[in-house]
Motif scaffolding. Structure first.
Motif, PDB file in Angstrom:
ATOM      1  N   PRO A 127      -3.326 -11.489   4.231  1.00  0.00           N
ATOM      2  CA  PRO A 127      -2.907 -10.162   3.759  1.00  0.00           C
ATOM      3  C   PRO A 127      -1.533  -9.732   4.259  1.00  0.00           C
ATOM      4  CG  PRO A 127      -5.187 -10.134   4.463  1.00  0.00           C
ATOM      5  CD  PRO A 127      -4.661 -11.462   4.852  1.00  0.00           C
ATOM      6  N   VAL A 128      -1.225  -9.988   5.516  1.00  0.00           N
ATOM      7  CA  VAL A 128       0.068  -9.548   6.054  1.00  0.00           C
ATOM      8  C   VAL A 128       1.210 -10.296   5.364  1.00  0.00           C
ATOM      9  CG1 VAL A 128       1.498  -9.394   8.123  1.00  0.00           C
ATOM     10  CG2 VAL A 128      -0.948  -8.902   8.269  1.00  0.00           C
ATOM     11  N   GLU A 129       1.028 -11.610   5.126  1.00  0.00           N
ATOM     12  CA  GLU A 129       2.064 -12.371   4.443  1.00  0.00           C
ATOM     13  C   GLU A 129       2.249 -11.858   3.015  1.00  0.00           C
ATOM     14  OE1 GLU A 129       4.032 -14.574   5.890  1.00  0.00           O
ATOM     15  OE2 GLU A 129       2.972 -14.080   7.751  1.00  0.00           O
ATOM     16  N   ALA A 130       1.125 -11.543   2.364  1.00  0.00           N
ATOM     17  CA  ALA A 130       1.219 -10.989   1.012  1.00  0.00           C
ATOM     18  C   ALA A 130       1.941  -9.650   1.035  1.00  0.00           C
ATOM     19  CB  ALA A 130      -0.177 -10.830   0.419  1.00  0.00           C
ATOM     20  N   ALA A 131       1.709  -8.857   2.083  1.00  0.00           N
ATOM     21  CA  ALA A 131       2.386  -7.561   2.202  1.00  0.00           C
ATOM     22  C   ALA A 131       3.887  -7.735   2.381  1.00  0.00           C
ATOM     23  CB  ALA A 131       1.793  -6.776   3.359  1.00  0.00           C
ATOM     24  N   LYS A 132       4.308  -8.778   3.084  1.00  0.00           N
ATOM     25  CA  LYS A 132       5.744  -9.030   3.264  1.00  0.00           C
ATOM     26  C   LYS A 132       6.398  -9.373   1.925  1.00  0.00           C
ATOM     27  CE  LYS A 132       5.350 -10.605   8.068  1.00  0.00           C
ATOM     28  NZ  LYS A 132       5.507 -11.761   8.994  1.00  0.00           N
ATOM     29  N   VAL A 133       5.685 -10.149   1.121  1.00  0.00           N
ATOM     30  CA  VAL A 133       6.208 -10.460  -0.215  1.00  0.00           C
ATOM     31  C   VAL A 133       6.290  -9.184  -1.059  1.00  0.00           C
ATOM     32  CG1 VAL A 133       5.825 -11.778  -2.329  1.00  0.00           C
ATOM     33  CG2 VAL A 133       5.295 -12.805  -0.104  1.00  0.00           C
ATOM     34  N   ALA A 134       5.275  -8.326  -0.926  1.00  0.00           N
ATOM     35  CA  ALA A 134       5.288  -7.058  -1.665  1.00  0.00           C
ATOM     36  C   ALA A 134       6.468  -6.192  -1.245  1.00  0.00           C
ATOM     37  CB  ALA A 134       3.972  -6.318  -1.428  1.00  0.00           C
ATOM     38  N   ALA A 135       6.765  -6.177   0.054  1.00  0.00           N
ATOM     39  CA  ALA A 135       7.910  -5.393   0.540  1.00  0.00           C
ATOM     40  C   ALA A 135       9.215  -5.918  -0.053  1.00  0.00           C
ATOM     41  CB  ALA A 135       7.951  -5.432   2.065  1.00  0.00           C
ATOM     42  N   ASP A 150       9.858  -4.388  -3.312  1.00  0.00           N
ATOM     43  CA  ASP A 150       9.927  -2.917  -3.283  1.00  0.00           C
ATOM     44  C   ASP A 150       8.602  -2.272  -3.671  1.00  0.00           C
ATOM     45  OD1 ASP A 150      12.650  -2.961  -2.542  1.00  0.00           O
ATOM     46  OD2 ASP A 150      13.255  -3.187  -4.635  1.00  0.00           O
ATOM     47  N   ILE A 151       7.511  -2.839  -3.205  1.00  0.00           N
ATOM     48  CA  ILE A 151       6.189  -2.276  -3.445  1.00  0.00           C
ATOM     49  C   ILE A 151       5.682  -1.637  -2.160  1.00  0.00           C
ATOM     50  CG2 ILE A 151       3.802  -2.782  -4.115  1.00  0.00           C
ATOM     51  CD1 ILE A 151       4.867  -5.206  -5.652  1.00  0.00           C
ATOM     52  N   LYS A 152       5.307  -0.372  -2.250  1.00  0.00           N
ATOM     53  CA  LYS A 152       4.780   0.349  -1.093  1.00  0.00           C
ATOM     54  C   LYS A 152       3.249   0.312  -1.138  1.00  0.00           C
ATOM     55  CE  LYS A 152       6.904   4.119  -0.069  1.00  0.00           C
ATOM     56  NZ  LYS A 152       7.371   5.528  -0.077  1.00  0.00           N
ATOM     57  N   ILE A 153       2.637  -0.035   0.008  1.00  0.00           N
ATOM     58  CA  ILE A 153       1.185  -0.207   0.048  1.00  0.00           C
ATOM     59  C   ILE A 153       0.555   0.864   0.936  1.00  0.00           C
ATOM     60  CG2 ILE A 153      -0.720  -1.734   0.685  1.00  0.00           C
ATOM     61  CD1 ILE A 153       1.045  -4.108   0.138  1.00  0.00           C
ATOM     62  N   TYR A 154      -0.469   1.520   0.393  1.00  0.00           N
ATOM     63  CA  TYR A 154      -1.306   2.438   1.177  1.00  0.00           C
ATOM     64  C   TYR A 154      -2.683   1.784   1.291  1.00  0.00           C
ATOM     65  CZ  TYR A 154       2.247   6.033   0.484  1.00  0.00           C
ATOM     66  OH  TYR A 154       3.419   6.743   0.482  1.00  0.00           O
ATOM     67  N   THR A 155      -3.119   1.559   2.507  1.00  0.00           N
ATOM     68  CA  THR A 155      -4.421   0.941   2.733  1.00  0.00           C
ATOM     69  C   THR A 155      -5.426   2.005   3.167  1.00  0.00           C
ATOM     70  OG1 THR A 155      -3.866   0.424   5.044  1.00  0.00           O
ATOM     71  CG2 THR A 155      -3.377  -1.259   3.376  1.00  0.00           C
ATOM     72  N   ILE A 156      -6.641   1.912   2.607  1.00  0.00           N
ATOM     73  CA  ILE A 156      -7.704   2.863   2.932  1.00  0.00           C
ATOM     74  C   ILE A 156      -8.934   2.056   3.374  1.00  0.00           C
ATOM     75  CG2 ILE A 156      -9.160   4.738   2.090  1.00  0.00           C
ATOM     76  CD1 ILE A 156      -7.073   5.287  -0.047  1.00  0.00           C
ATOM     77  N   ALA A 157      -9.291   2.198   4.621  1.00  0.00           N
ATOM     78  CA  ALA A 157     -10.476   1.541   5.158  1.00  0.00           C
ATOM     79  C   ALA A 157     -11.664   2.482   4.999  1.00  0.00           C
ATOM     80  CB  ALA A 157     -10.266   1.190   6.626  1.00  0.00           C
ATOM     81  N   GLU A 215      -0.812  -2.930   9.743  1.00  0.00           N
ATOM     82  CA  GLU A 215       0.406  -3.749   9.691  1.00  0.00           C
ATOM     83  C   GLU A 215       0.875  -3.927   8.250  1.00  0.00           C
ATOM     84  OE1 GLU A 215       2.119  -8.037  11.329  1.00  0.00           O
ATOM     85  OE2 GLU A 215       0.040  -7.452  11.694  1.00  0.00           O
ATOM     86  N   MET A 216      -0.071  -4.109   7.327  1.00  0.00           N
ATOM     87  CA  MET A 216       0.288  -4.229   5.910  1.00  0.00           C
ATOM     88  C   MET A 216       1.017  -2.985   5.425  1.00  0.00           C
ATOM     89  SD  MET A 216      -3.282  -5.847   4.488  1.00  0.00           S
ATOM     90  CE  MET A 216      -2.908  -5.388   2.808  1.00  0.00           C
ATOM     91  N   ALA A 217       0.493  -1.819   5.780  1.00  0.00           N
ATOM     92  CA  ALA A 217       1.124  -0.565   5.363  1.00  0.00           C
ATOM     93  C   ALA A 217       2.489  -0.393   6.010  1.00  0.00           C
ATOM     94  CB  ALA A 217       0.213   0.603   5.706  1.00  0.00           C
ATOM     95  N   SER A 218       2.591  -0.785   7.298  1.00  0.00           N
ATOM     96  CA  SER A 218       3.860  -0.623   8.013  1.00  0.00           C
ATOM     97  C   SER A 218       4.949  -1.513   7.436  1.00  0.00           C
ATOM     98  CB  SER A 218       3.649  -0.939   9.496  1.00  0.00           C
ATOM     99  OG  SER A 218       4.872  -0.863  10.204  1.00  0.00           O
ATOM    100  N   VAL A 219       4.592  -2.750   7.073  1.00  0.00           N
ATOM    101  CA  VAL A 219       5.573  -3.692   6.534  1.00  0.00           C
ATOM    102  C   VAL A 219       6.178  -3.165   5.236  1.00  0.00           C
ATOM    103  CG1 VAL A 219       5.805  -5.965   5.463  1.00  0.00           C
ATOM    104  CG2 VAL A 219       4.639  -5.740   7.653  1.00  0.00           C
ATOM    105  N   THR A 220       5.377  -2.493   4.430  1.00  0.00           N
ATOM    106  CA  THR A 220       5.849  -2.010   3.120  1.00  0.00           C
ATOM    107  C   THR A 220       6.278  -0.540   3.153  1.00  0.00           C
ATOM    108  OG1 THR A 220       3.580  -1.435   2.480  1.00  0.00           O
ATOM    109  CG2 THR A 220       4.357  -3.651   1.930  1.00  0.00           C
ATOM    110  N   LYS A 221       6.360   0.034   4.355  1.00  0.00           N
ATOM    111  CA  LYS A 221       6.744   1.444   4.527  1.00  0.00           C
ATOM    112  C   LYS A 221       5.736   2.394   3.891  1.00  0.00           C
ATOM    113  CE  LYS A 221      11.684   0.367   4.740  1.00  0.00           C
ATOM    114  NZ  LYS A 221      13.025   0.631   4.177  1.00  0.00           N
ATOM    115  N   GLY A 222       4.469   1.960   3.896  1.00  0.00           N
ATOM    116  CA  GLY A 222       3.403   2.816   3.404  1.00  0.00           C
ATOM    117  C   GLY A 222       2.679   3.474   4.570  1.00  0.00           C
TER     118      GLY A 222
END
Length: 350
Positions: free
Chosen positions: A225-233, A236-243, A262-269
């Motif tokens: 997931p974190v690597e996928a989030a880096k690709v999303a960043a 220019d994709i912003k991710i909001y994660t909801i647990a 970490e996923m949200a932080s990488v994408t500035k979400g």
């Protein structure tokens, strides 16, 4: 206001001038008849004898009609258009993708729906996590009517349930038709992010937001997931994660809050945690504040072609001229007929 699609066509207005100046006069030969009673024929018809070639000339009215008719034809060729007042349209400037976990752990009934009745004694309805997510999402998307929404469902693998659309009703129907386990029992939200990236790449919108809802840790993704989030960043994709799971759970049902954060932080979400329906509503309210709706303003002027009006005017003038000429010829024939009758019976009938 009137504009012409082909204004260069007005150059054709000078064509008749060049034809008149440089083209030779039209000539034709006609057969003549010799008659022994020519003088009497002249007296009967009232025509004066002429010799040599006859040059046909138009009077001023005819010249005016021909010039105006040519002007109508050239104007129609230039294709005039009526330009209306500016019309402004607002189009959403954001694509919002929502990824929902359908793994088996979403069947846990640890959420309560808000009491919608007026009775204070009614017990809150206990529902599973997916029903709670659907309930809150339906409320959330009603306030995002100007955003283009997409829907990804994931379990063992991610599936695109709805591409980006502004048809909120259809989007809600596709969400409500989803059920626990229809995408498998595991959780692969890393691959869900990868699928979202590929869908975003087909969109022209620059403002891209992905909301991921999951109640477990990643157990089936090919891409972490974190690597996928880096690709999303990088796209220019912003991710909001909801647990939405129990943080004290163990095994596959345990929510990895650190990875989600970490996923949200990488994408500035931003990362959220919701343990009940009220907290889930608060999460979406917070996202509304962080991601206010944005619009692209489109302005255009409606164009209506009116090239047929000069043609109608030209045809009307042509028909009117034919009518007038026809009346004139009939009057001349009647006049000649009366002249012939008076010549053949000069003394009258006794």
């Amino acid at each position: 206001m009137i504009e012409f699609v082909y204004p260069w066509a007005f150059v054709l207005l000078v064509v008749p001038v060049f034809v008149t100046l440089f083209a030779p006069a039209y000539k034709e030969r006609k057969s003549s008849i010799k008659v022994p009673y020519f003088a009497r024929l002249v007296d009967v018809t009232g025509e004066k004898p002429q010799s040599g070639a006859v040059l046909l000339n138009r009077n001023n009215i005819q010249r005016l009609i021909v010039a105006f008719s040519w002007l109508c034809i050239v104007t129609a060729i230039a294709k005039p258009e009526m330009i209306g007042a500016p019309i402004n349209q607002e189009k959403s400037a954001r694509d919002l993708m929502i990824a929902v976990d359908l793994s088996g752990s979403m069947s846990v009934e640890d959420f309560t729906l808000p009491n919608t009745t007026n009775s204070s004694t009614a017990k809150p309805e206990q529902v599973n996590r997916l029903i709670a997510v659907k309930h809150v999402l339906n409320t959330f998307v009603k306030n995002r009517e100007h955003d283009r929404l997409g829907l990804i469902l994931f379990g063992d693998a991610p599936y695109l349930q709805a591409p980006f659309t502004d048809d909120i009703t259809t989007w809600q129907a596709l969400l409500n038709e989803s059920d626990i386990g229809m995408a498998g029992q595991s959780t692969a939200f890393g691959d869900a992010i990868g699928l979202a990236i590929s869908v975003f790449e087909q969109s022209d919108t620059q403002n891209r937001v992905l909301i991921v809802l999951t109640d477990g840790n990643d157990t089936a993704s090919k891409v972490p997931p974190v690597e996928a989030a880096k690709v999303a960043a990088a796209h220019d994709i912003k991710i909001y994660t909801i647990a939405i799971g129990d943080p004290t759970a163990v095994g596959e049902e345990k929510v990895d809050l650190e990875v989600l954060a970490e996923m949200a932080s990488v994408t500035k979400g931003k990362s959220f945690q919701a343990l009940n329906s009220e907290e889930l509503l608060d999460v979406y309210a917070e996202i509304d504040k962080l991601e206010p709706q944005q619009f692209d303003s489109l302005s255009f002027r409606p164009r209506v072609s009116i090239h047929h009006y000069p043609i109608v005017l030209f045809v009307s003038i042509y028909l009117l001229a034919l009518f007038i000429v026809n009346i004139r010829i009939r009057l001349q024939l009647r006049k000649q007929l009366r002249h012939v009758q008076s010549s053949s019976n000069p003394g009258g009938i006794s």
